[in-house]
Design a protein around this motif. Structure first.
Motif, PDB file in Angstrom:
ATOM      1  N   LEU A 138       0.872  -1.181   0.000  1.00 13.57           N
ATOM      2  CA  LEU A 138       0.000   0.000   0.000  1.00 13.57           C
ATOM      3  C   LEU A 138       0.903   1.223   0.000  1.00 13.57           C
ATOM      4  N   ILE A 139       0.478   2.242  -0.748  1.00 14.99           N
ATOM      5  CA  ILE A 139       1.267   3.471  -0.735  1.00 14.99           C
ATOM      6  C   ILE A 139       0.470   4.554  -0.022  1.00 14.99           C
ATOM      7  N   PHE A 140       1.147   5.237   0.863  1.00 15.55           N
ATOM      8  CA  PHE A 140       0.512   6.340   1.592  1.00 15.55           C
ATOM      9  C   PHE A 140       1.277   7.620   1.270  1.00 15.55           C
ATOM     10  N   ILE A 141       0.597   8.524   0.568  1.00 20.23           N
ATOM     11  CA  ILE A 141       1.210   9.804   0.238  1.00 20.23           C
ATOM     12  C   ILE A 141       0.641  10.853   1.194  1.00 20.23           C
ATOM     13  N   ASN A 142       1.506  11.434   1.981  1.00 17.96           N
ATOM     14  CA  ASN A 142       1.056  12.391   2.997  1.00 17.96           C
ATOM     15  C   ASN A 142       1.787  13.709   2.777  1.00 17.96           C
ATOM     16  N   ILE A 143       1.058  14.688   2.236  1.00 18.64           N
ATOM     17  CA  ILE A 143       1.724  15.929   1.833  1.00 18.64           C
ATOM     18  C   ILE A 143       1.125  17.140   2.521  1.00 18.64           C
ATOM     19  N   GLU A 181       2.152   0.471 -14.211  1.00 17.64           N
ATOM     20  CA  GLU A 181       0.948  -0.244 -13.832  1.00 17.64           C
ATOM     21  C   GLU A 181       0.852  -0.267 -12.310  1.00 17.64           C
ATOM     22  N   ILE A 182      -0.320   0.099 -11.794  1.00 13.65           N
ATOM     23  CA  ILE A 182      -0.482   0.099 -10.336  1.00 13.65           C
ATOM     24  C   ILE A 182      -1.496  -0.963  -9.949  1.00 13.65           C
ATOM     25  N   ASN A 183      -1.060  -1.920  -9.153  1.00 12.15           N
ATOM     26  CA  ASN A 183      -2.051  -2.886  -8.687  1.00 12.15           C
ATOM     27  C   ASN A 183      -2.088  -2.992  -7.163  1.00 12.15           C
ATOM     28  N   ILE A 184      -1.726  -1.885  -6.518  1.00 11.72           N
ATOM     29  CA  ILE A 184      -1.872  -1.812  -5.064  1.00 11.72           C
ATOM     30  C   ILE A 184      -2.624  -0.518  -4.738  1.00 11.72           C
ATOM     31  N   PRO A 185      -3.298  -0.478  -3.587  1.00 14.87           N
ATOM     32  CA  PRO A 185      -4.025   0.745  -3.239  1.00 14.87           C
ATOM     33  C   PRO A 185      -3.088   1.922  -2.970  1.00 14.87           C
ATOM     34  N   VAL A 186      -3.513   3.107  -3.416  1.00 11.41           N
ATOM     35  CA  VAL A 186      -2.741   4.320  -3.149  1.00 11.41           C
ATOM     36  C   VAL A 186      -3.614   5.287  -2.349  1.00 11.41           C
ATOM     37  N   LEU A 187      -3.161   5.541  -1.133  1.00 13.66           N
ATOM     38  CA  LEU A 187      -3.895   6.387  -0.225  1.00 13.66           C
ATOM     39  C   LEU A 187      -3.226   7.758  -0.203  1.00 13.66           C
ATOM     40  N   VAL A 188      -4.045   8.821  -0.363  1.00 12.52           N
ATOM     41  CA  VAL A 188      -3.457  10.154  -0.404  1.00 12.52           C
ATOM     42  C   VAL A 188      -4.115  11.056   0.632  1.00 12.52           C
ATOM     43  N   ARG A 189      -3.303  11.758   1.377  1.00 16.06           N
ATOM     44  CA  ARG A 189      -3.803  12.789   2.283  1.00 16.06           C
ATOM     45  C   ARG A 189      -3.057  14.083   1.969  1.00 16.06           C
ATOM     46  N   LEU A 190      -3.839  15.084   1.581  1.00 17.59           N
ATOM     47  CA  LEU A 190      -3.258  16.379   1.216  1.00 17.59           C
ATOM     48  C   LEU A 190      -3.790  17.458   2.138  1.00 17.59           C
ATOM     49  N   GLU A 191      -2.976  18.417   2.389  1.00 15.18           N
ATOM     50  CA  GLU A 191      -3.426  19.583   3.142  1.00 15.18           C
ATOM     51  C   GLU A 191      -2.561  20.757   2.700  1.00 15.18           C
TER      52      GLU A 191
END
Ligand code: GDP
Ligand code: MN
Length: 385
Positions: A309-314, A336-346
């Protein structure tokens, strides 16, 4: 940045520090050719960037050609495990063949930057050969230190005092300390170590081991040093990250993270751990990240097979949320992306950034804050017991 012993010795030679005569060899044939030139006995030394080779069988004396052949065969192409390499060890791709020295005494010489004093510090000891950490534990009274005023440099009386305390032949040792200090400053080293510096039976000093680390931020002014980088010594993903000036360290977990700012990166890792998961890396793209850096960073995370899982926290300050979103979307289109990508932006342009992600047609999970993100991580991966 670290270099191999043979490369550190090239710099020693340039700065007039005496080293044994030696030749680098990539194969058994080259080892034998080196012996033709150097004569016997020789010491064959595994060139990996880790200490403790001696105890681990990575430094061997060969008195005959047969012995040398046997040693080279068992060393080259095989992993060497020392207390610094981790369990898998490091593959030995090159060996340094050196004329064996006859050791009468072993000394320790080291230089580092002392951050508390904001000065380079020189350390010497008459108890060489031992690791400095061990020495500091067991015989701290045998380590002699001298802080150096960076504006004055190493003064002759300091070099003589250190040599005298370490029971070295003073005149010759002071010359070596002075040369090592010149090298340390000229090449922007963060560490220089000769362990051991030896006294030979003929009464000469010789640096039989050499270790140099360099300040990465100063590499731009040392193309000769930069060229010494051995990519095979680095984690392939860390090497890739370095090319794009990304601050990336690979770890053992399965949540890939991309964050801007080291503080936020650490907080993010804490949140992941609190949620019961483990970070797969540290990746700080920095405040001034551009689309290309984001794209490359994202690609690096995607190419790590451990990442589930990828967590992008910016936090968008200087790096705007829409720039981040554009980078992520572009990267996502290229691989190709076959895993969930979670993003939190602020932060700056957050609405625009979220909208771009939502309208991208790619399956991003957008979390509105960190606690929601933590919940989503647990939902996706489950917690480890
Ligand atoms: P390290 O263990 O990775 O720090 O590798 P070193 O280069 O320091 O070598 C380990 C030890 O091997 C040294 O402390 C010496 O005792 C020994 N050694 C290395 N080169 C020679 C040599 O030319 N002659 C002899 N007699 N011993 C050597
Ligand atoms: Mn050593």
């Amino acid at each position: 940045m670290k270099v191999h012993e043979y490369q550190a010795k090239e710099l020693f030679e340039q700065f007039g520090i005496p080293i044994p005569e030696g030749k680098l060899a990539n194969s058994c044939e080259e080892v034998m050719a080196a012996i033709e030139e150097l004569g016997l006995p020789v010491v064959i030394k595994a060139q990996i960037q880790a200490g403790g080779r001696g105890k681990a069988g990575g430094v061997k004396l060969a008195k005959t050609k047969e012995e040398a052949q046997e040693i080279a065969k068992n060393m080259l192409g095989k992993p060497l495990v020392t207390h610094q390499t981790g369990g898998q060890g490091k593959i030995v791709r090159k060996v340094l063949v050196e004329k064996a020295a006859d050791i009468k005494k072993e000394y320790y010489v080291g230089m580092v930057i002392d951050r508390a004093q904001r000065k380079p510090v020189i350390m010497v000891s008459p108890a060489g050969g031992m690791e400095i950490e061990e020495l500091a534990q067991e015989k701290p009274e045998l380590i002699f230190k001298e802080p150096i005023d960076p504006f004055l440099g190493l003064l002759p009386f300091q070099a003589r005092k250190l040599s005298f305390k370490a029971e070295m032949p003073v005149r010759e040792a002071a010359k070596i300390l002075t040369s090592l200090y010149k090298l340390f400053i000229a090449k922007d080293c963060s560490l220089a170590e000769i362990n051991p510096l030896i006294l030979t039976s003929e009464g000469n000093l010789l640096a039989i081991d050499a270790k140099l680390n360099f300040d990465d931020s100063a590499l731009y002014r040392h193309p000769d040093v930069k060229e010494m980088l051995d990519p095979l010594e680095l984690d392939p993903l860390e090497y890739e990250a370095m090319k794009y000036h990304l601050n990336y360290v690979r770890l053992d977990g399965n949540v890939g993270i991309m964050v801007n700012g080291a503080g936020l990166a650490m907080a993010t890792m804490d949140v992941i751990k609190l949620a019961g998961a483990e970070p797969a890396n540290f990746l700080d793209v920095g405040g001034g990240a551009n689309v290309e850096m984001i794209t490359q960073g994202f690609k690096i995370l995607l190419s790590d097979p451990n990442v589930k899982l990828i967590f992008i926290n910016i936090f968008g300050g200087i790096l705007r949320c829409d720039v981040l979103a554009q980078g992520v979307i572009e990267a996502a289109k290229q691989v190709e992306i076959n895993i969930p990508v979670l993003v939190r932006l602020e932060g700056t342009n957050v609405e625009k950034g979220r909208q771009m992600l939502n309208e991208s047609g790619l399956n991003f999970i957008v979390a509105k804050d960190i606690s929601e993100a933590a919940k989503k991580i647990v939902e996706t991966l489950g917690t480890k017991e």
